[in-house]
Write a protein that holds these residues in place. Structure first.
Motif, mmCIF file in Angstrom:
data_model
loop_
_atom_site.group_PDB
_atom_site.id
_atom_site.type_symbol
_atom_site.label_atom_id
_atom_site.label_comp_id
_atom_site.label_asym_id
_atom_site.label_seq_id
_atom_site.Cartn_x
_atom_site.Cartn_y
_atom_site.Cartn_z
ATOM 1 N N ALA A 134 6.051 1.037 -17.468
ATOM 2 C CA ALA A 134 4.800 0.766 -16.540
ATOM 3 C C ALA A 134 5.309 -0.230 -15.513
ATOM 4 N N ARG A 135 6.893 -0.351 -15.227
ATOM 5 C CA ARG A 135 6.916 -1.255 -14.253
ATOM 6 C C ARG A 135 6.529 -1.411 -12.973
ATOM 7 N N ASP A 136 6.183 -1.978 -12.653
ATOM 8 C CA ASP A 136 6.585 -1.957 -10.063
ATOM 9 C C ASP A 136 8.295 -1.814 -10.192
ATOM 10 N N ALA A 150 0.888 -0.986 0.086
ATOM 11 C CA ALA A 150 -0.072 0.016 0.115
ATOM 12 C C ALA A 150 0.761 0.826 -0.004
ATOM 13 N N ILE A 151 2.197 1.081 0.641
ATOM 14 C CA ILE A 151 2.480 2.589 1.421
ATOM 15 C C ILE A 151 3.284 2.628 -0.514
ATOM 16 N N ARG A 152 3.835 1.231 -1.142
ATOM 17 C CA ARG A 152 4.798 1.933 -2.466
ATOM 18 C C ARG A 152 3.829 1.936 -3.344
ATOM 19 N N CYS A 153 2.680 1.980 -3.280
ATOM 20 C CA CYS A 153 1.279 2.645 -4.392
ATOM 21 C C CYS A 153 1.197 4.384 -3.990
ATOM 22 N N MET A 154 1.217 4.371 -3.182
ATOM 23 C CA MET A 154 0.826 5.552 -2.502
ATOM 24 C C MET A 154 1.857 6.482 -3.445
ATOM 25 N N LEU A 155 3.381 5.815 -3.392
ATOM 26 C CA LEU A 155 4.479 6.833 -4.087
ATOM 27 C C LEU A 155 4.790 5.926 -5.540
ATOM 28 N N ASP A 156 3.938 5.698 -5.914
ATOM 29 C CA ASP A 156 4.074 5.655 -7.796
ATOM 30 C C ASP A 156 5.151 4.682 -7.969
ATOM 31 N N LEU A 157 5.913 3.701 -6.959
ATOM 32 C CA LEU A 157 7.015 1.960 -7.350
ATOM 33 C C LEU A 157 6.609 1.856 -7.929
ATOM 34 N N ILE A 158 4.746 1.126 -7.411
ATOM 35 C CA ILE A 158 4.380 -0.042 -8.164
ATOM 36 C C ILE A 158 2.664 0.553 -8.216
ATOM 37 N N ARG A 159 2.272 -0.357 -9.317
ATOM 38 C CA ARG A 159 1.260 0.722 -9.887
ATOM 39 C C ARG A 159 -0.047 -0.129 -9.425
ATOM 40 N N PRO A 160 -1.356 0.323 -9.154
ATOM 41 C CA PRO A 160 -2.947 0.175 -8.320
ATOM 42 C C PRO A 160 -3.151 -1.155 -9.782
ATOM 43 N N ALA A 180 13.561 2.261 -27.279
ATOM 44 C CA ALA A 180 11.832 2.932 -27.337
ATOM 45 C C ALA A 180 11.410 1.442 -26.094
ATOM 46 N N VAL A 181 11.545 0.071 -26.617
ATOM 47 C CA VAL A 181 10.814 -0.724 -26.033
ATOM 48 C C VAL A 181 11.870 -1.188 -25.362
ATOM 49 N N ALA A 182 12.630 -0.782 -24.272
ATOM 50 C CA ALA A 182 13.146 -0.581 -23.023
ATOM 51 C C ALA A 182 12.130 0.705 -22.114
ATOM 52 N N TRP A 183 11.706 1.624 -22.767
ATOM 53 C CA TRP A 183 11.627 2.708 -22.142
ATOM 54 C C TRP A 183 10.022 2.371 -21.890
ATOM 55 N N TRP A 184 9.654 1.790 -22.482
ATOM 56 C CA TRP A 184 7.715 1.837 -22.634
ATOM 57 C C TRP A 184 7.389 0.499 -21.088
ATOM 58 N N ARG A 185 8.242 -0.565 -21.512
ATOM 59 C CA ARG A 185 8.998 -1.571 -20.022
ATOM 60 C C ARG A 185 8.884 -0.989 -19.206
ATOM 61 N N TRP A 186 10.179 0.063 -18.814
ATOM 62 C CA TRP A 186 10.716 1.149 -18.075
ATOM 63 C C TRP A 186 9.138 1.728 -17.053
#
Lengths: 315, 284
Positions: free
Chosen positions: B259-261, A61-71, B251-257
């Motif tokens: 959206a990356r968690d 939840a915390i990491r979502c708040m900082l956009d480190l991961i995307r919900p 460009a592919v790397a950027w696209w993945r980056w």
């Protein structure tokens, strides 16, 4: 003792906009559902404890708040902003301590702070850094690879605090610190709130949450199950009590005290009890008995949660 | 972006000096033998012709060792796509993932920089460091040719380095892309490294093995001029083609980056073992 004085800018209407607002937040990692619809609101200028056992979803939840991961779904606003679209603005006004802190090992603490401060366009005042380092008893000129875990944690806390953010998001801030330093950190958090900062911190230590938080959110299995005052958490929490008697007594006499469950009383000269809520009733019963010794033990957070939310589990 | 760029340069300066000075040293060492080898070029050529052609192909085509172009091509430029390719693969695959796997990225990205700044700052830093390595090696060769009184125009020599730089850009962009598509840095580095070796050998052997000629066209080394650029015009079609493909990889790397968690404890990661378990589970 120095305090954190002054504060970052405040919002135009600070009491109207929640510092953190989360509605139906979901996040999965493959088949693992880390967040299953988190709803939460953290008010401006409060200390909010986020309590949950390991794996409950606090860090996610915390990491979502900082956009480190995307919900995957739900709504999330931090300081009135969407962390996804306004990530830089959110981070500009936030200080963050990760739960698993890593720093560049070859830099000194000072070098690391200098790098991080340059990412903040040198917003942190060197005097504040020195002052915090002194309070936290951190030698800034030691290479990070030579620092103990506790000292690394202090460096992590310092970088989160140094620019006097509007919102502090701290994932297990007292992890690895000795008890005296834990007290000092909690005091720093109180001072930050007094200066107008909102503090959101996660913990699995019920005592520190009770000591410092204005409100507590309880997260379990990816859902916030309750938001309450810390005192009411204690009212409902459990203690395990062992009582030894000078001579054998009838264990049922003790078990009849309010909030008491008898766990073991087979030999009559000692009993093991589970007490829910206040201890007054038990003490009044024990006062009439030949008590030789009494020990109380706080159960782990997991045990408390299991007792408090057993019904959820069964559902 | 400036902070990230400077920090990247600062972190990689040891790498730059290490690779650059080593290559310059090797170049200087070879160039000190040039006069002796040039006078016995015919003998050496006859000796080398007695080797199996496939073995010789690995060292590049037999060239006229009495000329600086042939000598540099044989002893320096022919192996550089492979040797410096290893640097490019490691640098590309670790550009973003090294910090992620060490957990530092979580902290850096919690600061007010956006992902584009981090991506571009680091990429620019890596490309400047690559240029720095080549510049040091170039200086080594240029100085040693001057000391040895070898008649080689500096501008012509620089053209060979330009073709090498484009090779390295292509390889590092490819590795960066793989690092963001694959489970982790080591898998990406291993795959890129393996492809680098395979591509190098296919390209080298294609001069002797006809069946490999078609496959060699798909390797970046096929479009590498190296020492052939000395005294000849640059093959702009090849250079721009490699640059363009490299940009596609980026460009592919950027696209993945984007959206990356950002990972801290491996959440969201996939592994070969995990995939095997899953595929067994689904087939059961």
């Amino acid at each position: 003792m120095r305090s954190i004085e002054g504060n970052a800018k405040t919002l135009d209407d600070p009491m109207q906009i929640p510092a953190i607002e989360i509605k139906g937040l979901t996040k999965s990692y493959g088949r693992v559902q880390a967040l299953r619809g988190v709803d939460l609101e953290v008010r401006q200028v409060e200390i909010f404890g986020f309590l949950g056992p390991n794996g409950a979803g606090k860090t996610t939840a915390i990491r979502c708040m900082l956009d480190l991961i995307r919900p995957d779904g739900g709504e999330l606003r931090v300081l009135g902003m969407d962390p996804r679209r306004q990530s830089v603005e959110v981070r500009e006004r936030t200080g963050y301590l990760p739960g698993e802190l890593s720093l560049y090992p070859n830099l000194t603490a000072r070098g690391m702070l200098r790098l991080l401060n340059s990412l903040r366009r040198h917003r942190a005042d060197p005097a504040t850094i020195e002052s915090l380092a002194e309070r936290l008893a951190l030698d800034l000129d030691t290479p990070i690879k030579n620092l103990s875990k506790g000292n690394k944690q202090k460096a992590g806390l310092l970088q989160a605090l140094m620019h006097r953010p509007e919102l502090l998001i701290l994932d297990e801030p007292t992890l690895g610190l000795d008890p005296l330093m834990q007290k000092e950190v909690l005091q720093i958090l109180r001072e930050a709130r007094a200066a107008g900062t909102t503090v959101f911190f996660s913990s699995h230590n019920i005592s520190e949450v009770e000591e410092v938080a204005d409100r507590v959110g309880i997260i379990r299995k990816g859902r916030v199950v309750e938001v309450l005052e810390p005192e009411s958490l204690w009212d409902r929490s459990l203690r395990r009590v062992r009582v030894r008697f000078r001579k054998a007594v009838d264990p049922q006499r003790v078990a009849e005290a309010p909030g008491v469950t008898l766990l073991d009383g087979s030999d009559g000269t000692s009993v093991v009890l589970q007490v829910t809520g206040e201890m007054g009733g038990l003490i009044r019963v024990l006062a009439q008995l030949p008590v030789r010794d009494l020990e109380t033990e706080r159960p782990t957070l997991e045990e408390i949660f299991l007792a408090l939310y057993r019904n959820d589990e069964e559902d | 972006m400036g902070v990230i760029f400077l920090h990247t340069l600062n972190r990689m300066r040891g790498t730059m000096l290490g690779w650059g000075l080593s290559l310059a040293g090797v170049a200087i060492l070879f160039m000190t033998f040039f006069e002796d080898i040039a006078t016995q070029a015919d003998t050496l050529k006859r000796l080398m012709q007695s080797y199996p052609p496939e073995v010789l192909a690995l060292f590049g085509a037999i060239q006229d060792l009495s000329t600086p172009q042939g000598f540099l091509g044989m002893y320096f430029f022919s192996s550089m796509p492979l040797i410096l390719g290893i640097f490019a693969v490691l640098a590309g695959s670790g550009l973003l993932l090294q910090d992620e796997e060490e957990g530092v990225l979580d902290l850096l990205l919690a600061h007010p920089i956006d992902r584009a700044q981090l991506f571009l700052g680091r990429l620019l830093g890596m490309m400047v460091v690559t240029a720095g390595i080549l510049a040091i090696a170039f200086a080594g060769i240029a100085l040693s040719t001057q000391w040895a009184g070898i008649d080689t125009a500096i501008v012509e020599l620089a053209k060979s380095f330009i073709t090498l730089y484009v090779q390295l850009f292509f390889l590092s962009a490819f590795s960066l892309m793989l690092s963001l598509l694959m489970p982790g840095r080591s898998t990406a580095a291993m795959t890129s490294g393996l492809l680098l070796f395979v591509a190098y050998f296919i390209n080298s052997l294609s001069s002797e093995v006809e069946s490999l000629r078609q496959a060699a066209r798909f390797t970046p080394m096929h479009y590498y001029q190296g020492a052939q650029a000395i005294g000849e015009p640059l093959d702009w079609g090849s250079l721009l083609g490699l640059l363009g493909l490299g940009l596609v990889f980026l460009a592919v790397a950027w696209w993945r980056w984007r959206a990356r968690d950002i990972r801290i404890t491996g959440e969201g990661a996939w592994s070969w073992r995990g995939l095997l378990v899953r595929s067994r589970g689904s087939s059961a």
